[in-house]
Design an enzyme around this catalytic site. Structure first.
Site, PDB file in Angstrom:
ATOM      1  N   CYS A 135      15.123  55.682-109.950  1.00 41.34           N
ATOM      2  CA  CYS A 135      14.771  56.154-108.614  1.00 41.34           C
ATOM      3  C   CYS A 135      15.492  57.435-108.266  1.00 41.34           C
ATOM      4  CB  CYS A 135      15.106  55.124-107.544  1.00 41.34           C
ATOM      5  SG  CYS A 135      15.810  53.631-108.097  1.00 41.34           S
TER       6      CYS A 135
ATOM      7  N   ILE B 103      22.824  51.563-104.063  1.00 44.72           N
ATOM      8  CA  ILE B 103      21.519  50.958-103.868  1.00 44.72           C
ATOM      9  C   ILE B 103      20.484  52.056-103.634  1.00 44.72           C
ATOM     10  CG2 ILE B 103      20.190  49.310-102.472  1.00 44.72           C
ATOM     11  CD1 ILE B 103      22.956  48.345-101.362  1.00 44.72           C
ATOM     12  N   CYS B 104      19.365  51.937-104.316  1.00 42.15           N
ATOM     13  CA  CYS B 104      18.285  52.915-104.139  1.00 42.15           C
ATOM     14  C   CYS B 104      17.286  52.326-103.143  1.00 42.15           C
ATOM     15  CB  CYS B 104      17.643  53.172-105.499  1.00 42.15           C
ATOM     16  SG  CYS B 104      16.244  54.263-105.469  1.00 42.15           S
ATOM     17  N   LEU B 105      17.471  52.671-101.884  1.00 43.25           N
ATOM     18  CA  LEU B 105      16.630  52.092-100.829  1.00 43.25           C
ATOM     19  C   LEU B 105      16.379  53.206 -99.810  1.00 43.25           C
ATOM     20  CD1 LEU B 105      15.489  49.335 -99.767  1.00 43.25           C
ATOM     21  CD2 LEU B 105      17.635  49.036 -98.552  1.00 43.25           C
TER      22      LEU B 105
END
Ligand SMILES: [Zn+2]
Ligand SMILES: [Zn+2]
Lengths: 144, 180
Positions: A4, B119-121
């Site tokens: 990501c 965290i990839c959010l």
């Protein structure tokens, strides 16, 4: 999947971060490899831009002025006890009769002080994420 | 854009900018931050989402760093596991998103969680809004964990962990996969 990640964004320098900055800049591990390269600092045409006006580029000044002007065009009023909007979600305080509030085109309302600050960063409604300028421009078009 | 707008605007430029870099503005923000964090803390203590517990003593001592304990939801891959989250609030909260990382001995093995706890959010960076709260961030993290179908690290974990900044908010995440 999972990948990501695109890059590392540069420090957003502002007067409010002050002391924190010193400690944080030292945790970098030298120049980052290409996929994680530094992006240009995100430009917040925000009220807490720490540079004096004279150091802003003309383009930035125009951008800020335009944004401020658009914000000034959004209607304000004093809270009349309307039951639909009871709380300003930015400060999480209940509105009191007479509070100075701003109405966004989506009909969400906030304290003027609370929402103006946000609108300088992002021209969207904090609650429904509706872009404010799109709605404004449609208004102008239908008026003309 | 109608031209009258620009003409009318330009004189307003200088004053607010100078005004806003004063101590007054900083103090206004500080009051907003403190009041809101106190409110959020109180409601998280009184009415936490299922499986969430805030270390209230620590948070009351230092309102800008909270530790939150989170249990993996039943009937998910993380059932029975316990995690610790750290929330750091900048002086610009709630206009700036909180810095949220997993800390402690058990970092969930998840395609959007790096082994260093980052965290990839998207709501933690570009999709942040001041209408979100600690509570809604916790709920998003619970749902992110609950929808996980395979326990594994992000594919670029080793590289990222070696090269990233300590602050996950300095990472420009690339949110192209919302299905996991
Ligand atoms: Zn407010
Ligand atoms: Zn709205």
């Amino acid at each position: 999947m999972g990948n990501c990640l695109k890059g590392s964004s540069a420090e957003d320098i502002s007067l409010l971060r002050g002391s924190e900055n010193g400690a944080e800049t030292s945790d970098r591990l030298g120049p980052l490899p290409p996929p994680y390269r530094e992006a240009l600092p995100i430009f917040y045409p925000s009220p807490n831009v720490s540079r004096p006006v004279s150091q802003l580029t003309e383009e930035e000044q125009v951008k800020i002025a335009k944004r401020m002007g658009l914000i000034q065009h959004l209607p304000t009023g004093s809270y009349d006890g309307c039951k639909k909007n009871r709380e300003c979600v930015i400060c999480m305080m209940e509105f009191l009769i007479g509070d100075n509030v701003r109405y966004l085109p989506c009909m969400h309302i906030y304290h003027v002080k609370c929402v103006d600050d946000w609108l300088m960063r992002s021209f969207t409604c904090p609650s429904c994420m509706e872009p404010v300028d799109a709605a404004l421009l449609t208004c102008y078009d239908s008026n003309n | 854009m109608p031209t009258y707008l620009t003409i009318y605007l330009l004189p307003t430029l200088a004053e607010p900018l100078f005004h806003c870099s004063t101590k007054l503005y900083v103090n206004q923000l500080r009051v907003l931050l403190t009041k809101r964090l106190q409110k959020e803390l109180l409601s998280l203590i009184k009415d936490p989402p299922p499986g969430v517990l805030v270390d209230s003593e620590k948070a009351e001592q230092n309102l800008s760093i909270w530790t939150i304990y989170m249990k993996g939801a039943d009937e998910t891959l993380f059932a029975g596991e316990e995690f610790q989250l750290q929330f750091k609030f900048s002086p610009k909260y709630p206009f700036d998103s909180p810095e949220v990382t997993f800390i402690g001995p058990n970092i969930p093995v998840h395609p959007h969680v790096y082994s260093n706890g980052h965290i990839c959010l998207s709501i933690l960076t570009e999709d942040w809004s001041p209408a979100l709260s600690v509570q809604s961030v916790c709920l998003s993290i619970i749902s992110m964990l609950s929808s996980c179908k395979e326990k594994k690290r992000p594919s670029d974990n080793a590289f990222y962990v070696k090269t990233c900044s300590k602050n996950p908010k300095k990472t420009k995440w690339w949110y192209h996969d919302d299905t996991v």
